[in-house]
Structure formats: C-alpha cells, structure tokens
Write an enzyme that holds these catalytic residues in place. Structure first.
Site, PDB file in Angstrom:
ATOM      1  CG  ASP A 149      -0.304  -0.150   2.250  1.00 43.97           C
ATOM      2  OD1 ASP A 149       0.925  -0.580   2.425  1.00 43.97           O
ATOM      3  OD2 ASP A 149      -1.204   0.300   3.613  1.00 43.97           O
ATOM      4  CD  GLU A 151       4.410   0.349   6.716  1.00 42.30           C
ATOM      5  OE1 GLU A 151       5.193   1.178   7.013  1.00 42.30           O
ATOM      6  OE2 GLU A 151       4.048   1.065   6.016  1.00 42.30           O
TER       7      GLU A 151
HETATM    8 ZN   LIG Z   1       6.738   2.445   3.500  1.00 41.52          ZN
END
Ligand SMILES: [Zn+2]
EC number: 3.5.1.16
Length: 387
Positions: free
Chosen positions: A87, A149
C-alpha cells in the site's frame, strides 16, 4: 520441478504496472482502497515463475478487501523471507509535477506514488528471481507482500501471529539508501479523557474542574518521562531513551465556567528495552497517584494501534553479512516499520533502495543509481541464505 525459463515483463514494465495499480491506505473510508489488484498482479507473476502463492484476508476498519500474499519456492527448514508492503499513502495529486500513477523517468530518477516506498522492492525481487533454478535451492525463499502498513500495520501484525513458516532471517525492503537498519523505536498514542463537572465559576464548590485534574496528571507524566530517560538508556538510538510528548490538550468553554471536560493526547516512543505492556502499566499507575476521588473520572483510549520497538542483535549472521557486503555498520532510524511485527518470526533487518526522504512526499522518486546495486544485493542475499 523443472528449471523455470518462462518470461516475465522487464524490470521497468513490472515496476510501471505496480505504480499504475493504486493501493492507497487511509483511515478515511472515502479515500481508502483495496489492495486486491496489486496482490493479484504479484500472485500472477510469482506463480508464473514457479512460486507457490497464497493470499489471506486482512481485517481493516474500512472493510475493504485487503490481502497479504505469501509466495514461496524451495523446500526445507529455515531460509529467507523478503518482505514489503503493497500500500501507499494517498497522493496529493494537485501538488505532483507528474502523474503519480505513471512511472516517469526524468533526470535519472523514476517518479511515481510508491516508487520508493515501496513498490519498487517487488519489481527488484521479481527481476532477481526470474531465472531462479529451484533445484539449486537448499533452503526456501519466501516473499511476503502485506496490506495496511501505512495505517494500522494490520497485515504484518496478522501475518506474524498466524504464520506457520519459520525462516532463518527476514529482510524488509523499506528505503534505507541500501544501508542496513537494525532498530527503531515503537509508537504508542493515547488520549486521556478527564470528566469534570461544569458549573458557574462564581462558586468553585459546585463543580469539578477537569483542567485542575489534568494539571495533576501532567505533573506525574513529567516525572515518568524523567524516570524513563534515566532508566532506559540505549545508545543505538539517536535520542537514546523512550520519550513522552504532550501533543494536544483541549478543555473548557469560557473563563467564567468551571471546565467540565478536558482531553490530553500523548505520544510515547519506547526503545526496545521496555515493552508495550510495561509502558501501559506505568501510564496506568500514574493515574492511580492522582487524587483517588477523581479516579472514576479519568479514562484512557488508544488513538492508534500500538507498534512495539524493534531491535535486531548485532550478533546475528544477517547483520554481519549485510555490514560486510555494504561496508556500513547497521544503525537505527527514527521511523517505524513492520519489523516491529516481523521480528516475532525471525531476526529481521531493514535494507532497501532509495531514500526515506523521498517517501510520503509529492514527486516521490527512486534515484536510478540504486537499480544495479539493489539487483546485486537481492541476488547475493538469496545466494547466501538459500543456496
Ligand atoms: Zn514504507
């Protein structure tokens, strides 16, 4: 198993397709996107060159389809895990000079959203393993591509809790200018809510002033801050102790009212010498020191999911190996990564192409000087730990 000779797209084609596949994570449900498309792209490519792939759903607050992918090749115990997140943060398109979803080469730089943080890492891995001969592998090679993340780290967290693989070592390809990183602090972010009793200021006995309670809490938190500084020194970190920051305070309406409610937000950055549970206990203890008749008026909530501190001992073979081949001593950084969770599976090191200075910026880019050394590094890692 036969020798894999099937053709993958070129490195630049792989990289361009990853950049052209948006996978934005955001706590704002209007902006947040699924990472399904990019995961499917990776699955297709890794399967194409002989890897076994599996995907798992990752829980997330926006209920979008979020997936982790694990690709593996080779049999046996141990081996190497190469991991990264799929992401990106949202792009502020107005401010970009280039289209963030078209990989654009200019002045020896490759521009695009996720170009350095960190879609490039998957293009590098695929390029390095495209002609891998599985028969030569003595130990398995795993590739993990995570979701979420940039928001909750739910992908890495979930993987570290439920995986059944036990590689010898893991590498996270976050941008580090190809210098090995073996530590960073954790992150805890809390809101302290103080419920007072509002009344007219003319009679202080008719109300309970939340600002006066928060004053007492801050006093104890400052003492705790000093204790942490004295008791948890660790010279691996730039600021060599855990910190507490007072980031936000709000309470009351007018000078002639007794403040009925006050809220304080704090940010704690623990080193690896203290656990999240220990920090939580210390904070909860602080509240017990405050006048007991107020204890029911104070509550604490988490503003973000916590991230434990990360540290990999300098004695591990992977640290020594990377220090040797890069000629650089492994150090710490100030940002957080999924290493906080991946380290639960095996000793984990961060090393990746490009600079963190270009991450989370408009006109994010990968300097093309990193292309050749990154390709070589990944090949050396696989050779050393899997052959
Ligand atoms: Zn990163």
């Amino acid at each position: 198993m036969s020798i894999v000779t099937k053709k993958l797209p070129t490195f630049i084609d792989l990289y361009s397709q990853l950049i052209a596949t948006p996978s934005i994570s955001s706590n704002n449900p209007l902006i947040d996107q699924s990472n399904e498309d990019i995961i499917h792209l990776l699955c297709e490519w890794f399967e194409h060159i002989g890897f076994k792939v599996e995907t798992t759903f990752v829980n997330n607050i926006n209920n979008n389809i979020k997936l982790n992918m694990l690709a593996s090749i080779g049999n046996g115990e141990g081996g190497l895990l190469l991991t990264g997140h799929t992401d990106t943060i949202p792009a502020d398109i107005e401010k970009w000079t280039y289209n963030p979803f078209i990989l654009t080469e200019k002045n020896n730089k490759l521009y695009g959203l996720g170009s350095v943080d960190m879609k490039c890492f998957f293009a590098f891995i695929l390029n390095a393993v495209r002609n891998l001969n599985p028969l030569k592998l003595k130990k398995p090679l795993y590739i993990l591509a995570t979701a979420e993340e940039e928001t909750s780290m739910a992908g890495a967290k979930q993987f570290s809790e439920y995986t059944t693989i036990y590689p010898d070592y893991a590498i996270i390809g976050e941008p580090s200018c190809l210098k090995p990183i073996r530590a960073h602090k954790g992150h805890i972010s809390k809101a302290i809510h103080i419920q007072g009793q509002s009344a007219h200021s003319s009679n202080p006995f008719k109300g309970i002033n939340a600002i006066e309670i928060v004053y007492e809490i801050i006093d104890y938190l400052l003492k705790l801050r000093n204790d942490l500084r004295e008791n948890y020194q660790n010279n691996l970190f730039n600021i060599p102790y855990p910190t507490i920051n007072f980031g936000y305070i709000h309470g009351g309406h007018a000078s002639n009212c007794i403040c009925g409610y006050c809220e304080l937000h704090i940010d704690i950055r623990p080193t690896s010498d203290i656990t999240i549970m220990e920090i939580n206990n210390l904070i909860n203890n602080v509240l017990t020191y405050v006048n007991p008749c107020w204890s029911k008026r104070i509550s604490i909530s988490e503003l973000h999911p916590y991230i434990p501190a990360y540290e990999c001992s300098s004695y591990h073979e992977i640290v020594k190996f990377l220090e040797r081949i890069t000629g650089t001593k492994a150090c710490s950084v100030d940002y957080c990564t999924e290493a906080s969770f991946i380290q639960k599976i095996c000793p984990t090191l961060i090393i990746g192409p490009g600079s963190i200075e270009q991450a989370h910026q408009k006109d994010e880019f990968l300097d093309m000087v990193f292309i050749k050394p990154t390709h070589n590094l990944i090949k050396k890692l696989i050779h050393y730990f899997c052959y």
